[in-house]
Write an enzyme that holds these catalytic residues in place. Structure first.
Site, PDB file in Angstrom:
ATOM      1  N   SER A 133      99.584 100.810  96.531  1.00  0.00           N
ATOM      2  CA  SER A 133     100.956 100.409  96.218  1.00  0.00           C
ATOM      3  C   SER A 133     101.960 101.169  97.068  1.00  0.00           C
ATOM      4  CB  SER A 133     101.262 100.665  94.745  1.00  0.00           C
ATOM      5  OG  SER A 133     102.618 100.344  94.487  1.00  0.00           O
ATOM      6  N   LYS A 187      95.719  98.295  89.534  1.00  0.00           N
ATOM      7  CA  LYS A 187      96.778  97.931  90.484  1.00  0.00           C
ATOM      8  C   LYS A 187      97.454  96.625  90.032  1.00  0.00           C
ATOM      9  CE  LYS A 187      99.271  97.702  94.320  1.00  0.00           C
ATOM     10  NZ  LYS A 187      99.578  96.379  94.705  1.00  0.00           N
ATOM     11  N   HIS A 190      99.705  97.508  87.236  1.00  0.00           N
ATOM     12  CA  HIS A 190     100.841  98.218  87.850  1.00  0.00           C
ATOM     13  C   HIS A 190     101.865  97.192  88.354  1.00  0.00           C
ATOM     14  CE1 HIS A 190     102.813  99.229  91.644  1.00  0.00           C
ATOM     15  NE2 HIS A 190     102.890 100.481  91.239  1.00  0.00           N
ATOM     16  N   ASN A 191     101.378  96.163  89.051  1.00  0.00           N
ATOM     17  CA  ASN A 191     102.286  95.143  89.573  1.00  0.00           C
ATOM     18  C   ASN A 191     102.944  94.363  88.440  1.00  0.00           C
ATOM     19  OD1 ASN A 191     101.234  96.008  92.009  1.00  0.00           O
ATOM     20  ND2 ASN A 191     101.102  93.958  92.865  1.00  0.00           N
ATOM     21  N   GLU A 194     105.625  96.351  87.187  1.00  0.00           N
ATOM     22  CA  GLU A 194     106.700  96.273  88.206  1.00  0.00           C
ATOM     23  C   GLU A 194     107.569  95.014  87.979  1.00  0.00           C
ATOM     24  OE1 GLU A 194     105.148  96.903  92.248  1.00  0.00           O
ATOM     25  OE2 GLU A 194     106.354  95.193  92.869  1.00  0.00           O
TER      26      GLU A 194
END
Ligand code: NBP
Length: 484
Positions: A133, A187, A190-191, A194
Site C-alpha cells: 500500500s 490488504k 485495508h483498501n 480506505e
C-alpha cells in the site's frame, strides 16, 4: 550471462509505475536489483532515467532475468492483477528452480493467492502474496507491506522488505501476516477501510459546504486544523490540499470543476463480497462502495434531480445552528463513523483469519498501517494500544479508550444525522454507522419479528428467551406451539 558475484538480491517484474518505483526503492537501499518488463521499452526507460540511483541488472527475457538472481531467487511481480499475474507467475516458475520465491505485490484477490500458492507449492516454488500500500509515492519512498505465504519465505524475504518499507518510531511497516492468502486478504480490507475513510471525509465536506455554506478554502482550513488532533491522517491532510487548490483555467476551486463521479478498481467491492460470505457487517465500507457506484450513475442522477420531492427542507439558519459548534459536531461524527469502519474492518479480518486458520494478529496490522499506506493515521496508535490491552477485544468500539471517546462523540454524532436529514444532505456512512452502533447496543432487535415471519411462512422455527430448544407455532392450525 551474469557472473555469480554480480547477481541480484531481488528482482522486479513489471515496470509500470508501481514496479519501477519499487525497483528504485530497492536500488536506493543498496540492493542489486534485477528488472524485467514484457515490453523492453519500459526497462530501457527505467535504466535511462534512473539507472544511476543504484545497481540494476536489466534483462529482456524472463530466462535472463531469472539467471541474474541470487539463490534462492526472489522476484516480485508488479503487473496487472488477474490473468497477467498468472501468466507471469508461470513464466517465472518455468525458469526457476526448487525453493525459489515468487512474490506477487499486485492487488490480487486473496482466493487467487491461495490457489497460486497451492499450485506453486506443487512445483516446489515458494509463493508469497504481498499486499503493498502507498501508491506510487509509497513504492518509491517506503510502502506498508503485507506479505502472506509460507513462514520460511518470510525468514528470507523479511530483511529485504524491511529495508524498503516505511518506518514509524523505528519499526518497519511490514510483517509476516500469515500463510497463503492472508496478506492479500488484509490488504483488501485495508483498501475497504480506505473507501470508508475517504467517504466519511467526503460527507464532512458535504455538510460543511452545502449545510454550513462554507467555501472549499474555508473547509480546507478546518481540515488542516483537524489534522493536528485525533483525526491526524494522510487522507485528511491531502483533502485539505485538494480543497485549497484553484483551477488555473477557470479560477474556480478545483473541487468544483472535478466531475462528482467516483471511480473504483474493485478492492472495496471485494471487501464487501468477502464480508457477505463471512456474515460480517461492514456497513461503513459497504455504504462507501455503494456511494461511489451511485455517484457514477450519472444518467439516473440526472433523471432524479429536480424530480424526486425533497419535502420541506430546513436551512442552516432556520435550524438555528452555530457554525463553530456545527463544525465540531461534524468532526466528532466523522471520528465516530471512522471508528465504526475500522472496528468492522478488523471484525472482517478476524473472521477471515478464523475461517482460513491464518492466525492474523490485529495488533500487527495496526502497527504496520501507521506509515507508508493511504490510511496511515495517528489514530492507529490507539488501535495498537487497544489490542495490547486486550488481544481478544470483541470489538474495537469496546476498548476502554474508545469507549471514553464515544461518550464524548455520541451526542454530536446524533445531532449531525438529524441536521443532515433536515437539510436533505446525504450522509450514508455517518448514518449507517450510527444505526450499526445503535444496533450493537440495543437490548432488543427486530430480529424477533423476522424469526416470527420466517416461522410463519417457512416453518423455520425460533428460539425462546426463557428455555432452550427450537420451536414452531402451528400458524395455519390451532396456533399452539410445538418443540421441534
Ligand atoms: P498496471 O496494473 O497498470 O499494470 C501494467 C504492468 O503489467 C506493465 O508492466 C505491463 O507490461 C504488465 N503486463 C500486463 Br498489463 N499484462 C502482462 C502480461 N500478460 N505479461 C507480462 N506483463 C504484463 O501497473 P501498476 O499500476 O504499476 O500496478 C501494478 C500492480 O500493483 C497492480 O496489481 C496494481 O493493482 C497494484 N497496485 C497499484 C497501486 C497504484 O497506486 N497504482 C497501488 C497498490 C497496488 P507492459 O509494459 O508490457 O504492458
Amino acid at each position: 550471462m551474469t557472473s555469480p558475484e554480480n547477481l541480484a538480491q531481488i528482482g522486479v517484474v513489471g515496470l509500470a509505475v508501481m514496479g519501477s518505483n519499487l525497483a528504485r526503492n530497492f536500488a536506493r537501499n543498496g540492493h542489486t536489483v534485477a528488472v524485467y518488463n514484457r515490453s523492453p521499452e519500459k526497462t530501457r526507460d527505467l535504466i535511462a532515467e534512473h539507472g544511476d540511483e543504484g545497481t540494476f541488472l536489466a534483462s529482456e527475457t524472463v530466462e535472463d532475468f531469472v539467471a541474474s538472481l541470487e539463490r534462492p531467487r526472489k522476484a516480485i511481480i508488479m503487473v496487472q492483477a488477474g490473468a497477467a499475474t498468472d501468466a507471469v507467475i508461470n513464466q517465472l516458475a518455468d525458469a526457476m528452480e526448487d525453493g525459489d520465491i515468487i512474490i506477487d505485490g499486485g492487488n490480487a484477490l486473496y482466493s487467487d493467492t491461495i490457489r497460486r500458492e497451492r499450485e506453486m507449492a506443487e512445483r516446489n516454488r515458494h509463493f508469497v502474496g504481498a499486499g503493498i500500500s502507498g501508491g506510487e509515492e509509497g513504492a518509491l519512498n517506503g510502502p506498508s507491506i503485507m506479505p502472506g505465504g509460507p513462514k520460511e519465505s518470510w525468514e528470507t524475504l523479511g530483511p529485504l522488505l524491511e529495508s524498503v518499507a516505511a518506518v514509524v518510531d523505528g519499526t518497519p511497516c511490514v510483517t509476516h501476516i500469515g500463510p497463503d492468502g492472508a496478506g492479500h486478504f488484509v490488504k483488501m480490507v485495508h483498501n475497504g477501510i480506505e473507501y470508508a475513510d475517504m467517504q466519511v471525509i467526503g460527507e464532512a465536506y458535504q455538510l460543511l459546504r452545502y449545510g454550513a455554506g462554507m467555501s472549499p478554502a474555508e473547509i480546507s482550513e478546518v481540515f488542516r486544523e483537524w489534522n493536528s488532533g485525533d483525526l491526524d491522517s494522510y487522507l485528511i491532510e491531502i483533502t485539505a490540499e485538494v480543497l485549497a487548490q484553484v483551477d488555473a483555467e477557470t479560477g474556480k476551486p478545483l473541487i468544483d470543476v472535478i466531475v462528482d463521479a467516483a471511480g473504483q478498481k474493485g478492492t472495496g467491492r471485494w471487501t464487501v463480497k468477502a464480508a457477505l460470505d463471512l456474515g460480517i457487517p461492514v456497513t461503513g465500507i459497504g455504504e462507501a462502495v455503494f456511494a461511489r457506484a451511485l455517484s457514477s450513475s450519472l444518467e439516473q442522477r440526472a433523471a432524479a434531480q429536480g424530480v424526486l420531492p425533497a419535502g420541506e427542507l430546513a436551512t442552516f439558519e432556520s435550524l438555528g445552528l452555530d457554525r463553530d459548534a456545527f463544525i465540531e459536531d461534524v468532526r466528532r461524527a466523522l471520528y465516530a463513523s471512522k471508528l465504526v469502519a475500522y472496528a468492522q474492518g478488523f471484525d472482517e479480518i478476524r473472521a477471515g483469519s478464523a475461517e482460513h486458520a491464518w492466525d492474523v494478529d490485529p495488533r500487527d496490522l495496526a502497527t504496520i498501517w501507521r506509515g507508508g499506506c493511504i490510511i496511515r493515521a495517528k489514530f492507529l496508535n490507539r488501535i495498537v494500544e487497544a489490542y495490547d490491552a486486550d488481544p481478544q477485544l470483541p470489538s474495537l468500539l469496546l476498548d476502554a479508550y474508545f469507549l471514553d471517546e464515544l461518550r464524548d462523540l455520541i451526542d454530536s454524532w446524533r445531532r449531525v444525522i438529524v441536521a443532515a436529514t433536515q437539510l436533505g444532505l446525504p450522509v450514508p456512512v455517518f448514518a449507517s454507522s450510527l444505526s450499526y452502533y445503535d444496533s450493537l447496543r440495543a437490548e432488543r432487535l427486530p430480529a424477533a419479528v423476522i424469526q416470527g415471519q420466517r416461522d410463519y411462512f417457512g416453518a423455520h422455527t425460533y428460539g425462546r428467551v426463557d428455555k432452550p430448544g427450537a420451536f414452531h407455532t402451528l400458524w395455519s392450525g390451532d396456533r399452539s406451539e410445538i418443540e421441534v
